[in-house]
Design a protein around this motif. Sequence first.
Motif, PDB file in Angstrom:
ATOM      1  N   LEU A   1       7.381  -9.514  11.090  1.00  0.00           N
ATOM      2  CA  LEU A   1       7.458  -8.525  10.018  1.00  0.00           C
ATOM      3  C   LEU A   1       7.948  -7.204  10.598  1.00  0.00           C
ATOM      4  CD1 LEU A   1       6.649  -8.356   6.923  1.00  0.00           C
ATOM      5  CD2 LEU A   1       4.684  -7.089   7.733  1.00  0.00           C
ATOM      6  N   LEU A   2       9.147  -6.806  10.224  1.00  0.00           N
ATOM      7  CA  LEU A   2       9.707  -5.529  10.669  1.00  0.00           C
ATOM      8  C   LEU A   2       9.581  -4.542   9.504  1.00  0.00           C
ATOM      9  CD1 LEU A   2      12.999  -6.833  12.313  1.00  0.00           C
ATOM     10  CD2 LEU A   2      10.865  -6.239  13.464  1.00  0.00           C
ATOM     11  N   THR A   3       9.020  -3.380   9.803  1.00  0.00           N
ATOM     12  CA  THR A   3       8.792  -2.407   8.719  1.00  0.00           C
ATOM     13  C   THR A   3       9.742  -1.219   8.886  1.00  0.00           C
ATOM     14  OG1 THR A   3       6.503  -3.076   8.642  1.00  0.00           O
ATOM     15  CG2 THR A   3       7.029  -0.940   7.647  1.00  0.00           C
ATOM     16  N   TYR A   4      10.382  -0.865   7.785  1.00  0.00           N
ATOM     17  CA  TYR A   4      11.337   0.247   7.827  1.00  0.00           C
ATOM     18  C   TYR A   4      10.800   1.405   6.985  1.00  0.00           C
ATOM     19  CZ  TYR A   4      15.871   2.411   8.447  1.00  0.00           C
ATOM     20  OH  TYR A   4      16.880   3.259   8.830  1.00  0.00           O
ATOM     21  N   ALA A   5      10.714   2.596   7.621  1.00  0.00           N
ATOM     22  CA  ALA A   5      10.153   3.734   6.894  1.00  0.00           C
ATOM     23  C   ALA A   5      10.814   5.039   7.357  1.00  0.00           C
ATOM     24  CB  ALA A   5       8.652   3.792   7.130  1.00  0.00           C
ATOM     25  N   LYS A   6      12.062   4.906   7.814  1.00  0.00           N
ATOM     26  CA  LYS A   6      12.731   6.067   8.401  1.00  0.00           C
ATOM     27  C   LYS A   6      13.127   7.101   7.336  1.00  0.00           C
ATOM     28  CE  LYS A   6      16.298   5.980  11.972  1.00  0.00           C
ATOM     29  NZ  LYS A   6      17.308   5.033  12.456  1.00  0.00           N
ATOM     30  N   LEU A   7      13.462   6.599   6.146  1.00  0.00           N
ATOM     31  CA  LEU A   7      13.970   7.494   5.092  1.00  0.00           C
ATOM     32  C   LEU A   7      12.842   7.890   4.138  1.00  0.00           C
ATOM     33  CD1 LEU A   7      17.280   5.498   4.679  1.00  0.00           C
ATOM     34  CD2 LEU A   7      16.919   7.602   5.995  1.00  0.00           C
ATOM     35  N   ASN A   8      13.110   8.901   3.300  1.00  0.00           N
ATOM     36  CA  ASN A   8      12.008   9.499   2.547  1.00  0.00           C
ATOM     37  C   ASN A   8      11.616   8.798   1.256  1.00  0.00           C
ATOM     38  OD1 ASN A   8      11.727  11.427   4.455  1.00  0.00           O
ATOM     39  ND2 ASN A   8      13.211  12.824   3.498  1.00  0.00           N
ATOM     40  N   ASP A   9      12.465   7.887   0.793  1.00  0.00           N
ATOM     41  CA  ASP A   9      12.103   7.202  -0.450  1.00  0.00           C
ATOM     42  C   ASP A   9      12.313   5.699  -0.298  1.00  0.00           C
ATOM     43  OD1 ASP A   9      14.962   6.650  -2.017  1.00  0.00           O
ATOM     44  OD2 ASP A   9      14.967   8.309  -0.579  1.00  0.00           O
ATOM     45  N   TYR A  10      11.617   4.937  -1.151  1.00  0.00           N
ATOM     46  CA  TYR A  10      11.643   3.480  -1.049  1.00  0.00           C
ATOM     47  C   TYR A  10      13.056   2.919  -1.249  1.00  0.00           C
ATOM     48  CZ  TYR A  10      11.019  -1.400  -2.204  1.00  0.00           C
ATOM     49  OH  TYR A  10      11.138  -2.760  -2.220  1.00  0.00           O
ATOM     50  N   GLU A  11      13.784   3.442  -2.239  1.00  0.00           N
ATOM     51  CA  GLU A  11      15.111   2.898  -2.551  1.00  0.00           C
ATOM     52  C   GLU A  11      16.040   2.998  -1.331  1.00  0.00           C
ATOM     53  OE1 GLU A  11      13.346   4.400  -4.902  1.00  0.00           O
ATOM     54  OE2 GLU A  11      13.209   2.524  -6.043  1.00  0.00           O
ATOM     55  N   SER A  12      15.958   4.123  -0.621  1.00  0.00           N
ATOM     56  CA  SER A  12      16.847   4.297   0.546  1.00  0.00           C
ATOM     57  C   SER A  12      16.437   3.344   1.661  1.00  0.00           C
ATOM     58  CB  SER A  12      16.793   5.731   1.068  1.00  0.00           C
ATOM     59  OG  SER A  12      17.065   6.613   0.025  1.00  0.00           O
ATOM     60  N   ASN A  13      15.122   3.191   1.863  1.00  0.00           N
ATOM     61  CA  ASN A  13      14.661   2.233   2.901  1.00  0.00           C
ATOM     62  C   ASN A  13      15.047   0.814   2.515  1.00  0.00           C
ATOM     63  OD1 ASN A  13      13.491   4.069   4.709  1.00  0.00           O
ATOM     64  ND2 ASN A  13      11.652   4.237   3.421  1.00  0.00           N
TER      65      ASN A  13
ATOM     66  N   LYS B   1       0.839  -1.216   0.000  1.00  0.00           N
ATOM     67  CA  LYS B   1       0.000   0.000   0.000  1.00  0.00           C
ATOM     68  C   LYS B   1       0.865   1.254   0.000  1.00  0.00           C
ATOM     69  CE  LYS B   1      -4.008  -1.949   2.325  1.00  0.00           C
ATOM     70  NZ  LYS B   1      -3.830  -2.668   3.580  1.00  0.00           N
ATOM     71  N   ASP B   2       1.806   1.310   0.956  1.00  0.00           N
ATOM     72  CA  ASP B   2       2.629   2.517   1.110  1.00  0.00           C
ATOM     73  C   ASP B   2       3.857   2.416   0.186  1.00  0.00           C
ATOM     74  OD1 ASP B   2       4.515   4.383   2.024  1.00  0.00           O
ATOM     75  OD2 ASP B   2       3.548   4.460   3.992  1.00  0.00           O
ATOM     76  N   PRO B   3       4.050   3.368  -0.742  1.00  0.00           N
ATOM     77  CA  PRO B   3       5.150   3.239  -1.726  1.00  0.00           C
ATOM     78  C   PRO B   3       6.546   3.465  -1.133  1.00  0.00           C
ATOM     79  CG  PRO B   3       3.959   5.308  -2.045  1.00  0.00           C
ATOM     80  CD  PRO B   3       3.233   4.575  -0.958  1.00  0.00           C
ATOM     81  N   ILE B   4       6.618   3.946   0.117  1.00  0.00           N
ATOM     82  CA  ILE B   4       7.935   4.256   0.708  1.00  0.00           C
ATOM     83  C   ILE B   4       8.457   3.135   1.606  1.00  0.00           C
ATOM     84  CG2 ILE B   4       9.063   5.841   2.350  1.00  0.00           C
ATOM     85  CD1 ILE B   4       7.450   8.063   1.085  1.00  0.00           C
TER      86      ILE B   4
END
Length: 517
Positions: free
Chosen positions: A107-119, A71-74
């Motif tokens: 399931l660990l979710t990472y969303a600290k950075l602003n774009d998907y590639e960096s996460n 759902k979330d693109p980042i």
Amino acid sequence: MAESESRSIDIQDTFFLQDQSSKPYIVKFSTTMLSISLQNNDNQERSVLDNNTQLISIDDIYGCLCMKDNKDPIKCHLNIYLYSLRKPKGIIGTFSKKLTLQRSQLLLTYAKLNDYESNLAVVTRWHYYIANAIYLRRNLPLDIVTTKRDKRALVFVNPAGGAGKAYRLVMEYVIGVWSEAEFTYHIIITERAGHARDYVQSIQLADWSGIVLASGDGLIYEVINGLMNRDDWQEALKLPIGHLPCGSGNAFITNIVRYSQQPIMKTMEKFIVQAAVIIATYNVLPFDMAVVDICDGQRLFSFLCIEWAIVADVDCDSEQYRFLGEARFTVEAIKRVIQPRTYNGYIDYIPYDAADDTVNTNQITPNTTIAQLHRHLLPFNESIPTDSTVTKWRRINGPFAHVLITSKASISKDTIASTKSTLSDGYLTLQYIRADSSIRMNLAKTFTTMSDGKYLDYDFVEWMPIRAFRIVPSDTSGNMMIDGEKVSYGPIQGEILPSIGRCMGKPPKLDQVSINP
Ligand SMILES: Nc1ncnc2c1ncn2[C@@H]1O[C@H](COP(=O)(O)OP(=O)(O)OP(=O)(O)O)[C@@H](O)[C@H]1O
């Protein structure tokens, strides 16, 4: 990354847990442990789970994968797959204190950075560390690490094994586990008896990481004999063999799980998952085999047992009840106990002596011959000397009711035939029951206590560790089996080959940690 560097990693970052997506958790990974703690408002960490459940041992992780959020693109997920002792789910778990081995995921979710590639880059790094730690804790022999790491396993599925469900079981219960563990494989469905044996005789050994049999014990016996029939059998033997229980007996994997000290899963479905996890994260363990000469001149290799007398009759004649799966042995055993036979002949054997000179597997070189493994046996046309003052050989005369020689503890999932045996203890166990006036009662007592091996405590059951044997039946027809497969009836002889095989197993776990992610 250098191996020394990967052995001492210590990383930490902030993730969200799938079911608590608004709260940040501090996750740390230190090669042997993953710890998860809730992050406080003041940025301090606090254990979210009770004392028993805050740590996850690397031993209980069989894989991890990076995944995009749908759902979330980042966001990027790190999905960690666990096989560990946990309380049973549902109502049983509420009332039972007993832990059982179960698959679960974190399931660990990472969303600290602003774009998907960096996460994704961060999560990929975590994946790399964890996957590498799983690989390193397996402590594989150097030859496997250097030549096999990127190779696939060759998997044979026997559609005729057990109750004929092998293919369905593999698709339903194994493929998922192996994808999660990133275990790579190539499947061949056997088309006839002897197919796997012929196939392994011409494979390029360098192409495969190991061989897995989704079958009963019969296909394992076939493959071992195919490998031993190669000119380069010395190298072929180094391919580790794994077993997915899809047959009637399934003794090979039962002995592997017994050795690991894990509880053996009761249902076929759970047992196959247990085996799939062991295979995906296997350690290489040695196992004993026996070289066996039969009366038609063939030299064969056994990993399990040599059967004569009632056990051979039960094993062979229960083929007609194959559709019953494991229960086929029970049905035939009842018939045989009601109408017992006696078996005439004699058994020669050399008692086991730990100080004896045996083949050391490290001494096997490309020039070693099978004859050099075969130290104590004489050609069938030479009789065995029986004067105990000049020879180690001893003789027992029949008639017998039961005779069995085993190199492992379990000869099927539900039968323990040698309580003390392990995968590689360096001896065979000879056991027999004499045919006397109590034969029916003795056999009834034996078959009703075979599930835990308690029958070996009865006075009428004699057993001993041996190095070599020769059985000479005086009847001209009957059943003689090696590893559950029928061979020509007549004199048969064999000798232990200690630790000569390699299997995909798991060493006993001394520091079992209970987990509840
Ligand atoms: N496609 C096939 N059709 C018929 N037989 C096959 C086929 N593939 C393999 N076999 C033979 O089936 C026999 C039995 O196989 P397997 O050991 O897998 O099952 P099982 O006898 O039910 O189990 P167990 O040996 O544990 O009792 C083997 O001897 C093997 O050679």
